[in-house]
Design a protein around this motif. Structure first.
Motif, PDB file in Angstrom:
ATOM      1  N   GLU A 148       0.846  -1.186   0.000  1.00 47.14           N
ATOM      2  CA  GLU A 148       0.000   0.000   0.000  1.00 47.14           C
ATOM      3  C   GLU A 148       0.890   1.248   0.000  1.00 47.14           C
ATOM      4  OE1 GLU A 148      -3.680  -0.924   2.778  1.00 47.14           O
ATOM      5  OE2 GLU A 148      -1.854  -1.860   3.554  1.00 47.14           O
ATOM      6  N   ASP A 149       0.268   2.386  -0.196  1.00 54.00           N
ATOM      7  CA  ASP A 149       0.995   3.662  -0.209  1.00 54.00           C
ATOM      8  C   ASP A 149       1.228   4.117   1.233  1.00 54.00           C
ATOM      9  OD1 ASP A 149       2.058   6.164  -0.652  1.00 54.00           O
ATOM     10  OD2 ASP A 149       0.116   7.081  -1.148  1.00 54.00           O
ATOM     11  N   LEU A 150       2.237   3.551   1.878  1.00 55.12           N
ATOM     12  CA  LEU A 150       2.470   3.879   3.287  1.00 55.12           C
ATOM     13  C   LEU A 150       2.833   5.349   3.516  1.00 55.12           C
ATOM     14  CD1 LEU A 150       4.152   0.802   4.977  1.00 55.12           C
ATOM     15  CD2 LEU A 150       1.749   1.340   4.638  1.00 55.12           C
ATOM     16  N   PRO A 151       3.666   5.977   2.674  1.00 56.43           N
ATOM     17  CA  PRO A 151       3.927   7.404   2.922  1.00 56.43           C
ATOM     18  C   PRO A 151       2.643   8.227   2.966  1.00 56.43           C
ATOM     19  CG  PRO A 151       5.532   6.537   1.381  1.00 56.43           C
ATOM     20  CD  PRO A 151       4.502   5.458   1.576  1.00 56.43           C
ATOM     21  N   GLY A 152       1.687   7.896   2.102  1.00 53.37           N
ATOM     22  CA  GLY A 152       0.415   8.594   2.108  1.00 53.37           C
ATOM     23  C   GLY A 152      -0.450   8.206   3.289  1.00 53.37           C
ATOM     24  N   LEU A 153      -0.550   6.899   3.572  1.00 50.67           N
ATOM     25  CA  LEU A 153      -1.389   6.432   4.675  1.00 50.67           C
ATOM     26  C   LEU A 153      -0.882   6.934   6.021  1.00 50.67           C
ATOM     27  CD1 LEU A 153      -2.071   2.704   3.659  1.00 50.67           C
ATOM     28  CD2 LEU A 153      -3.712   4.584   3.659  1.00 50.67           C
ATOM     29  N   PHE A 154       0.436   6.977   6.179  1.00 51.15           N
ATOM     30  CA  PHE A 154       1.034   7.354   7.465  1.00 51.15           C
ATOM     31  C   PHE A 154       1.258   8.859   7.591  1.00 51.15           C
ATOM     32  CE2 PHE A 154       3.334   3.040   8.339  1.00 51.15           C
ATOM     33  CZ  PHE A 154       2.091   2.419   8.379  1.00 51.15           C
ATOM     34  N   ASP A 155       0.863   9.613   6.546  1.00 53.75           N
ATOM     35  CA  ASP A 155       1.110  11.063   6.539  1.00 53.75           C
ATOM     36  C   ASP A 155       2.599  11.336   6.748  1.00 53.75           C
ATOM     37  OD1 ASP A 155       0.597  13.756   6.340  1.00 53.75           O
ATOM     38  OD2 ASP A 155      -0.016  13.985   8.431  1.00 53.75           O
ATOM     39  N   SER A 156       3.410  10.578   6.010  1.00 50.97           N
ATOM     40  CA  SER A 156       4.866  10.692   6.134  1.00 50.97           C
ATOM     41  C   SER A 156       5.488  10.673   4.740  1.00 50.97           C
ATOM     42  CB  SER A 156       5.418   9.532   6.981  1.00 50.97           C
ATOM     43  OG  SER A 156       6.807   9.634   7.164  1.00 50.97           O
ATOM     44  N   PRO A 157       5.362  11.777   4.013  1.00 48.41           N
ATOM     45  CA  PRO A 157       5.822  11.796   2.623  1.00 48.41           C
ATOM     46  C   PRO A 157       7.321  11.568   2.459  1.00 48.41           C
ATOM     47  CG  PRO A 157       5.266  14.012   3.388  1.00 48.41           C
ATOM     48  CD  PRO A 157       4.781  13.068   4.434  1.00 48.41           C
ATOM     49  N   ASP A 158       8.095  11.761   3.504  1.00 48.04           N
ATOM     50  CA  ASP A 158       9.547  11.575   3.406  1.00 48.04           C
ATOM     51  C   ASP A 158       9.969  10.111   3.524  1.00 48.04           C
ATOM     52  OD1 ASP A 158       9.873  14.301   3.154  1.00 48.04           O
ATOM     53  OD2 ASP A 158      10.209  14.623   5.298  1.00 48.04           O
ATOM     54  N   LEU A 159       9.056   9.237   3.873  1.00 48.30           N
ATOM     55  CA  LEU A 159       9.393   7.818   4.004  1.00 48.30           C
ATOM     56  C   LEU A 159       9.680   7.235   2.627  1.00 48.30           C
ATOM     57  CD1 LEU A 159       9.544   5.346   5.944  1.00 48.30           C
ATOM     58  CD2 LEU A 159       7.100   4.989   5.481  1.00 48.30           C
ATOM     59  N   ALA A 160      10.895   6.727   2.421  1.00 50.30           N
ATOM     60  CA  ALA A 160      11.328   6.285   1.092  1.00 50.30           C
ATOM     61  C   ALA A 160      10.805   4.889   0.755  1.00 50.30           C
ATOM     62  CB  ALA A 160      12.860   6.299   1.015  1.00 50.30           C
ATOM     63  N   VAL A 161      10.396   4.733  -0.497  1.00 47.28           N
ATOM     64  CA  VAL A 161       9.914   3.442  -0.986  1.00 47.28           C
ATOM     65  C   VAL A 161      10.651   3.083  -2.267  1.00 47.28           C
ATOM     66  CG1 VAL A 161       7.627   3.733   0.046  1.00 47.28           C
ATOM     67  CG2 VAL A 161       8.030   4.483  -2.310  1.00 47.28           C
ATOM     68  N   THR A 162      10.568   1.799  -2.624  1.00 49.67           N
ATOM     69  CA  THR A 162      11.148   1.326  -3.874  1.00 49.67           C
ATOM     70  C   THR A 162      10.142   1.536  -5.004  1.00 49.67           C
ATOM     71  OG1 THR A 162      10.252  -0.921  -3.696  1.00 49.67           O
ATOM     72  CG2 THR A 162      12.335  -0.458  -2.542  1.00 49.67           C
ATOM     73  N   ARG A 163      10.544   1.182  -6.198  1.00 41.52           N
ATOM     74  CA  ARG A 163       9.618   1.330  -7.337  1.00 41.52           C
ATOM     75  C   ARG A 163       8.432   0.374  -7.244  1.00 41.52           C
ATOM     76  NH1 ARG A 163      11.031  -2.171 -11.882  1.00 41.52           N
ATOM     77  NH2 ARG A 163      12.846  -3.487 -11.393  1.00 41.52           N
ATOM     78  N   TRP A 164       8.528  -0.634  -6.360  1.00 42.25           N
ATOM     79  CA  TRP A 164       7.408  -1.554  -6.144  1.00 42.25           C
ATOM     80  C   TRP A 164       6.512  -1.106  -4.997  1.00 42.25           C
ATOM     81  CZ3 TRP A 164      12.510  -3.346  -6.590  1.00 42.25           C
ATOM     82  CH2 TRP A 164      12.813  -3.938  -7.819  1.00 42.25           C
ATOM     83  N   GLY A 165       6.888  -0.011  -4.340  1.00 43.24           N
ATOM     84  CA  GLY A 165       6.096   0.491  -3.230  1.00 43.24           C
ATOM     85  C   GLY A 165       6.486  -0.075  -1.881  1.00 43.24           C
ATOM     86  N   THR A 166       7.393  -1.050  -1.860  1.00 43.57           N
ATOM     87  CA  THR A 166       7.886  -1.576  -0.588  1.00 43.57           C
ATOM     88  C   THR A 166       8.833  -0.554   0.037  1.00 43.57           C
ATOM     89  OG1 THR A 166       9.617  -2.736  -1.823  1.00 43.57           O
ATOM     90  CG2 THR A 166       7.653  -3.999  -1.233  1.00 43.57           C
ATOM     91  N   LEU A 167       9.065  -0.689   1.337  1.00 43.82           N
ATOM     92  CA  LEU A 167       9.910   0.292   2.015  1.00 43.82           C
ATOM     93  C   LEU A 167      11.378   0.070   1.677  1.00 43.82           C
ATOM     94  CD1 LEU A 167       8.314   0.665   5.558  1.00 43.82           C
ATOM     95  CD2 LEU A 167       7.923   2.012   3.482  1.00 43.82           C
ATOM     96  N   ARG A 168      12.060   1.151   1.419  1.00 41.11           N
ATOM     97  CA  ARG A 168      13.488   1.095   1.129  1.00 41.11           C
ATOM     98  C   ARG A 168      14.259   1.106   2.448  1.00 41.11           C
ATOM     99  NH1 ARG A 168      16.024   2.115  -3.485  1.00 41.11           N
ATOM    100  NH2 ARG A 168      14.184   3.128  -4.387  1.00 41.11           N
ATOM    101  N   VAL A 169      15.122   0.119   2.631  1.00 41.01           N
ATOM    102  CA  VAL A 169      15.905   0.032   3.865  1.00 41.01           C
ATOM    103  C   VAL A 169      17.383  -0.146   3.534  1.00 41.01           C
ATOM    104  CG1 VAL A 169      13.997  -0.983   5.191  1.00 41.01           C
ATOM    105  CG2 VAL A 169      15.659  -2.481   4.063  1.00 41.01           C
ATOM    106  N   ASP A 170      18.226   0.202   4.493  1.00 43.84           N
ATOM    107  CA  ASP A 170      19.639  -0.152   4.454  1.00 43.84           C
ATOM    108  C   ASP A 170      19.722  -1.599   4.932  1.00 43.84           C
ATOM    109  OD1 ASP A 170      22.294  -0.682   5.004  1.00 43.84           O
ATOM    110  OD2 ASP A 170      22.687   1.238   5.959  1.00 43.84           O
ATOM    111  N   HIS A 171      20.083  -2.504   4.060  1.00 39.60           N
ATOM    112  CA  HIS A 171      20.016  -3.922   4.407  1.00 39.60           C
ATOM    113  C   HIS A 171      21.071  -4.333   5.425  1.00 39.60           C
ATOM    114  CE1 HIS A 171      16.780  -4.961   1.680  1.00 39.60           C
ATOM    115  NE2 HIS A 171      17.336  -4.164   0.782  1.00 39.60           N
TER     116      HIS A 171
END
Length: 484
Positions: A409-432
């Motif tokens: 889902e669109d977590l940056p939109g749902l969480f009211d956190s537009p700065d939260l980075a996502v991948t092109r698939w919409g999953t959350l981008r993390v430092d692995h």
């Protein structure tokens, strides 16, 4: 077993095990089904465990995402030392009796059993795991969760699925104050509302959840991040945040008529059925919308969710159940055990077929489909399905269930956190290396990072992220002391 809360011994949780139900004839009525396979008798568990070859290279453990100590607890079971077998299994799993029911062993531990390689059939690892842990609950061997020495720091976890609950348990063992926020009215995520009760009884999940609550983990149900609090507000309340929401956005299929009444999403159908099993008031089940009784049901898809839908439809008393999948049986992503069970229960699989249109205006009446063939391999090496010319056919349908998988889902939109980075698939981008998102102190784990996957990987990610969060929180506390 005592654990040092400061060291935070990482329990390498396990997600292995299967029910192994008896063979069933398609002529059985829905009410005749034995929903959960009988618990192994002690002699059966010992007999199966004794078949383990104790091979030099335990491929079963190697192919378990959690590297569960399978040969060790099989040996203990064979020797009748069930409590020790349970404790060994529990060392590497927060939910062994759950994993013993739902993990696709044919693709993991049992599929890589040396006995299986020799042609004599795999040791029934999952059934043994289920048996020893169910016995542990009955005998009172499952100990209450013991919080560690209080650390004066709190953690907020968004999502009460396998990854979130796993991390919650071990962070609580380490002494942190733990709050779990979930938008549903019961914890468990897809364990509770996505997986049918004939594969995973609801009381099995609820007793695990209750153990966490009794251990001091505060689970805030019916709590929507972005509505009841923004992500930023939760960051201000806690010393670290874990996002473990899973992925719930249904993948769409583009074809004429797909919006017709009677065409439903898989998760909506499964949630309604699971809520009914809890005794909830479910108007859309009672009015027939999500009830397959007496209907010709067509399920589109080939994964485990599709298998849950076809088998649920059978149990609801469907007139007929067909599963359309665009590839052949060998290329089906779902568990082959599940396919066999579904066939034995009366499901008809229409291989190499893809829907092209839904017929019906006021309500679905049929699915028009094409025959498919497997063409050249794609970039991943998998052969791509192609439409056979002039191969249209029609399947009657009163209920069509789309089971094509899930995206983020669109977590940056749902969480009211537009700065939260996502991948092109919409999953959350993390430092692995740290499992942290681009926001300081905000971690992510499970399907919201890796995409739709197995429960075992959610548990594994919950374990791994706990170590990273513990390290971050210790460093944060040290910095606060220096600053003071």
């Amino acid at each position: 077993m005592a654990k040092s809360p400061d060291k935070l011994d990482m329990l390498k949780f396990v997600d292995l095990g299967q029910n192994y139900p008896e063979k069933r004839a398609p002529s059985l009525r829905a009410e005749d089904f034995q929903e959960i396979a009988d618990k192994y008798a002690p002699d059966k568990a010992a007999e199966q465990s004794a078949r383990c070859s104790q091979c030099g290279v335990p491929y079963c453990s190697v192919h378990c995402p959690l590297h569960n100590h399978i040969p060790d607890w099989l040996r203990l079971t064979a020797e009748g030392r069930l409590r020790e077998a349970y404790e060994m299994s529990n060392l590497t799993s927060t939910m062994p009796e759950i994993c013993g029911r739902i993990c696709p062993q044919d693709r993991l531990c049992e599929g890589n059993c040396v006995i299986e390689f020799s042609g004599h059939g795999a040791v029934t690892i999952g059934a043994v795991e289920k048996y020893i842990t169910d016995t542990a609950w009955e005998e009172g061997w499952v100990e209450p969760l013991q919080p560690g020495r209080p650390k004066d720091q709190s953690v907020g976890i968004i999502g009460a699925g396998p990854a979130g609950l796993t991390a919650a348990e071990y962070l609580r063992v380490a002494g942190y104050e733990v709050h779990v926020y979930d938008r549903h009215d019961r914890a468990g995520g897809l364990l509770t509302y996505g997986i049918p009760g004939f594969k995973l009884e609801k009381h099995v999940i609820m007793r695990r959840v209750q153990r966490l609550k009794d251990g001091g983990i505060q689970i805030h149900e019916n709590f929507e991040v972005g509505k009841d609090a923004t992500l930023e507000e939760l960051r201000g309340k806690h010393d670290a945040i874990l996002i473990a929401t899973g992925v719930y956005k249904a993948r769409e299929i583009q074809m004429p008529g797909v919006g017709a009444p009677g065409v439903e999403e898989a998760l909506d159908f499964l949630i309604a059925s699971n809520r009914k099993s809890f005794g909830d008031d479910v108007p859309n089940f009672d009015n027939g919308r999500f009830n397959a009784q007496g209907k010709n049901v067509v399920v589109i898809g080939g994964g485990d969710t599709a298998m849950d839908c076809v088998r649920t439809s059978i149990r609801q008393g469907a007139k007929s159940v067909k599963c359309l999948y665009r590839r052949d049986r060998a290329n089906m992503p779902g568990s082959q055990n599940e396919v066999r069970n579904a066939e034995e229960e009366g499901v008809e699989f229409v291989w190499l077929s893809a829907p092209r249109a839904i017929e019906g205006t006021d309500h679905v009446t049929a699915v028009r489909a094409n025959r498919m063939r497997l063409g050249a391999p794609d970039a991943s090496g998998r052969r791509s399905p192609e439409v056979e010319p002039d191969s249209d056919f029609t399947v009657n349908a009163d209920l069509v269930i789309k089971a094509l998988g899930f995206d983020a889902e669109d977590l940056p939109g749902l969480f009211d956190s537009p700065d939260l980075a996502v991948t092109r698939w919409g999953t959350l981008r993390v430092d692995h290396k740290s499992m942290m998102t681009n926001l300081d102190g905000v971690f992510a784990a499970g399907d919201i990072v890796r995409g739709a996957s197995l429960v075992v990987w959610g548990i594994r990610d919950g374990r791994d992220v706990t170590e990273h969060m513990h390290r971050f929180l210790r460093a944060k506390k040290a910095m606060e002391r220096v600053a003071a």
